[in-house]
Design a protein around this motif. Structure first.
Motif, PDB file in Angstrom:
ATOM      1  N   MET A   1       0.836  -1.054   0.319  1.00 47.61           N
ATOM      2  CA  MET A   1      -0.161   0.105  -0.100  1.00 47.61           C
ATOM      3  C   MET A   1       1.022   1.083   0.031  1.00 47.61           C
ATOM      4  SD  MET A   1      -2.854   1.467   0.421  1.00 47.61           S
ATOM      5  CE  MET A   1      -3.164   2.744   0.103  1.00 47.61           C
ATOM      6  N   ILE A   2       1.973   1.379   0.760  1.00 44.09           N
ATOM      7  CA  ILE A   2       2.904   2.447   1.324  1.00 44.09           C
ATOM      8  C   ILE A   2       3.445   2.705  -0.421  1.00 44.09           C
ATOM      9  CG2 ILE A   2       4.705   3.380   2.438  1.00 44.09           C
ATOM     10  CD1 ILE A   2       3.249   2.061   4.027  1.00 44.09           C
ATOM     11  N   ARG A   3       3.535   1.217  -0.593  1.00 41.46           N
ATOM     12  CA  ARG A   3       4.448   1.797  -2.403  1.00 41.46           C
ATOM     13  C   ARG A   3       4.177   2.677  -3.521  1.00 41.46           C
ATOM     14  NH1 ARG A   3       8.947  -2.954  -4.486  1.00 41.46           N
ATOM     15  NH2 ARG A   3       9.258  -2.330  -5.962  1.00 41.46           N
ATOM     16  N   LYS A   4       2.838   2.125  -3.511  1.00 40.16           N
ATOM     17  CA  LYS A   4       1.662   2.330  -4.747  1.00 40.16           C
ATOM     18  C   LYS A   4       1.518   3.580  -4.089  1.00 40.16           C
ATOM     19  CE  LYS A   4      -1.075  -2.416  -5.643  1.00 40.16           C
ATOM     20  NZ  LYS A   4      -2.250  -2.381  -5.708  1.00 40.16           N
ATOM     21  N   SER A   5       1.010   3.664  -2.987  1.00 40.86           N
ATOM     22  CA  SER A   5       1.396   4.950  -2.906  1.00 40.86           C
ATOM     23  C   SER A   5       2.063   6.102  -3.169  1.00 40.86           C
ATOM     24  CB  SER A   5       0.988   5.827  -1.150  1.00 40.86           C
ATOM     25  OG  SER A   5      -0.618   4.981  -0.589  1.00 40.86           O
ATOM     26  N   LEU A   6       3.679   5.866  -3.062  1.00 36.92           N
ATOM     27  CA  LEU A   6       4.301   6.575  -3.017  1.00 36.92           C
ATOM     28  C   LEU A   6       4.910   6.309  -4.356  1.00 36.92           C
ATOM     29  CD1 LEU A   6       7.286   7.990  -2.405  1.00 36.92           C
ATOM     30  CD2 LEU A   6       8.747   6.201  -1.547  1.00 36.92           C
ATOM     31  N   LEU A   7       4.757   5.702  -5.233  1.00 38.26           N
ATOM     32  CA  LEU A   7       5.302   5.335  -6.537  1.00 38.26           C
ATOM     33  C   LEU A   7       3.609   6.527  -7.401  1.00 38.26           C
ATOM     34  CD1 LEU A   7       5.918   4.298  -9.144  1.00 38.26           C
ATOM     35  CD2 LEU A   7       4.462   2.827  -9.431  1.00 38.26           C
ATOM     36  N   LEU A   8       2.404   6.130  -7.026  1.00 40.81           N
ATOM     37  CA  LEU A   8       2.059   7.048  -7.847  1.00 40.81           C
ATOM     38  C   LEU A   8       2.382   8.558  -7.248  1.00 40.81           C
ATOM     39  CD1 LEU A   8      -1.219   7.658  -8.571  1.00 40.81           C
ATOM     40  CD2 LEU A   8      -2.427   7.428  -6.195  1.00 40.81           C
ATOM     41  N   PHE A   9       2.791   8.987  -6.002  1.00 40.42           N
ATOM     42  CA  PHE A   9       3.270  10.405  -5.023  1.00 40.42           C
ATOM     43  C   PHE A   9       3.622  11.169  -6.135  1.00 40.42           C
ATOM     44  CE2 PHE A   9       6.343  13.091  -3.239  1.00 40.42           C
ATOM     45  CZ  PHE A   9       5.176  14.753  -3.494  1.00 40.42           C
ATOM     46  N   SER A  10       5.437  10.038  -6.731  1.00 48.10           N
ATOM     47  CA  SER A  10       6.245  10.228  -7.670  1.00 48.10           C
ATOM     48  C   SER A  10       5.905  10.781  -9.220  1.00 48.10           C
ATOM     49  CB  SER A  10       7.607   9.399  -7.185  1.00 48.10           C
ATOM     50  OG  SER A  10       7.656   8.664  -6.232  1.00 48.10           O
ATOM     51  N   PHE A  11       5.203   9.917  -9.778  1.00 53.52           N
ATOM     52  CA  PHE A  11       4.461  10.053 -10.903  1.00 53.52           C
ATOM     53  C   PHE A  11       4.209  11.093 -11.463  1.00 53.52           C
ATOM     54  CE2 PHE A  11       0.896   9.238 -14.261  1.00 53.52           C
ATOM     55  CZ  PHE A  11       1.352   8.256 -15.277  1.00 53.52           C
ATOM     56  N   VAL A  12       3.174  11.973 -10.229  1.00 54.24           N
ATOM     57  CA  VAL A  12       2.649  13.023 -10.141  1.00 54.24           C
ATOM     58  C   VAL A  12       3.656  14.049 -10.502  1.00 54.24           C
ATOM     59  CG1 VAL A  12       0.727  14.439  -8.848  1.00 54.24           C
ATOM     60  CG2 VAL A  12       0.217  12.067  -9.440  1.00 54.24           C
ATOM     61  N   THR A  13       4.590  13.279  -9.432  1.00 56.43           N
ATOM     62  CA  THR A  13       5.601  15.297  -9.327  1.00 56.43           C
ATOM     63  C   THR A  13       6.255  14.973 -10.766  1.00 56.43           C
ATOM     64  OG1 THR A  13       5.101  14.797  -6.864  1.00 56.43           O
ATOM     65  CG2 THR A  13       7.463  15.804  -8.083  1.00 56.43           C
ATOM     66  N   ILE A  14       6.379  13.876 -10.908  1.00 53.35           N
ATOM     67  CA  ILE A  14       7.750  14.091 -12.307  1.00 53.35           C
ATOM     68  C   ILE A  14       6.524  14.743 -13.472  1.00 53.35           C
ATOM     69  CG2 ILE A  14       7.711  12.881 -14.331  1.00 53.35           C
ATOM     70  CD1 ILE A  14       8.839  10.962 -11.957  1.00 53.35           C
ATOM     71  N   LEU A  15       4.979  14.420 -12.765  1.00 55.29           N
ATOM     72  CA  LEU A  15       3.798  15.424 -14.381  1.00 55.29           C
ATOM     73  C   LEU A  15       4.092  16.947 -14.145  1.00 55.29           C
ATOM     74  CD1 LEU A  15       1.374  12.667 -15.157  1.00 55.29           C
ATOM     75  CD2 LEU A  15       2.712  13.002 -16.631  1.00 55.29           C
ATOM     76  N   ALA A  16       3.602  17.191 -12.735  1.00 60.03           N
ATOM     77  CA  ALA A  16       4.097  18.420 -11.801  1.00 60.03           C
ATOM     78  C   ALA A  16       5.009  19.124 -12.802  1.00 60.03           C
ATOM     79  CB  ALA A  16       3.605  18.680 -11.071  1.00 60.03           C
ATOM     80  N   VAL A  17       5.852  18.917 -12.479  1.00 59.26           N
ATOM     81  CA  VAL A  17       7.707  19.634 -13.468  1.00 59.26           C
ATOM     82  C   VAL A  17       7.748  19.459 -14.338  1.00 59.26           C
ATOM     83  CG1 VAL A  17      10.092  19.061 -12.852  1.00 59.26           C
ATOM     84  CG2 VAL A  17       8.629  18.370 -10.599  1.00 59.26           C
ATOM     85  N   THR A  18       7.652  18.446 -15.194  1.00 58.45           N
ATOM     86  CA  THR A  18       7.414  18.374 -17.281  1.00 58.45           C
ATOM     87  C   THR A  18       6.982  20.059 -17.518  1.00 58.45           C
ATOM     88  OG1 THR A  18       8.047  16.028 -16.845  1.00 58.45           O
ATOM     89  CG2 THR A  18       7.183  16.623 -18.541  1.00 58.45           C
ATOM     90  N   ALA A  19       5.197  19.327 -16.316  1.00 59.29           N
ATOM     91  CA  ALA A  19       3.954  20.930 -16.936  1.00 59.29           C
ATOM     92  C   ALA A  19       4.716  22.453 -16.720  1.00 59.29           C
ATOM     93  CB  ALA A  19       3.010  20.449 -17.039  1.00 59.29           C
TER      94      ALA A  19
END
Length: 73
Positions: A1-19
């Motif tokens: 559960m924590i791993r999925k949350s961390l992965l999702l947070f990382s993905f969203v952060t990368i998208l935001a920085v790229t945008a």
């Protein structure tokens, strides 16, 4: 559960920085406060094209920009 949350947070952060990194720089201008604006043409939300000079001596003009409104106009 924590791993999925961390992965999702990382993905969203990368998208935001790229945008945010891909946004173009605002245009440079030499206008000062109180100076007359140069003539320009814009397409309004009603689909019509308007020139600033069309309103000279007729009306006050207010230019409103809705940043990040995700509208087509």
């Amino acid at each position: 559960m924590i791993r999925k949350s961390l992965l999702l947070f990382s993905f969203v952060t990368i998208l935001a920085v790229t945008a945010f990194a891909q946004q173009p720089a605002p245009p440079k201008t030499h206008l000062k406060v109180g100076q007359q604006a140069p003539d320009f043409t814009l397409r309004a939300t009603d689909g019509k094209t308007y020139k600033l000079s069309d309103f000279k001596g007729k009306k006050n003009v207010v230019l409103a920009a809705y940043v990040l409104a995700f509208t087509g106009g």
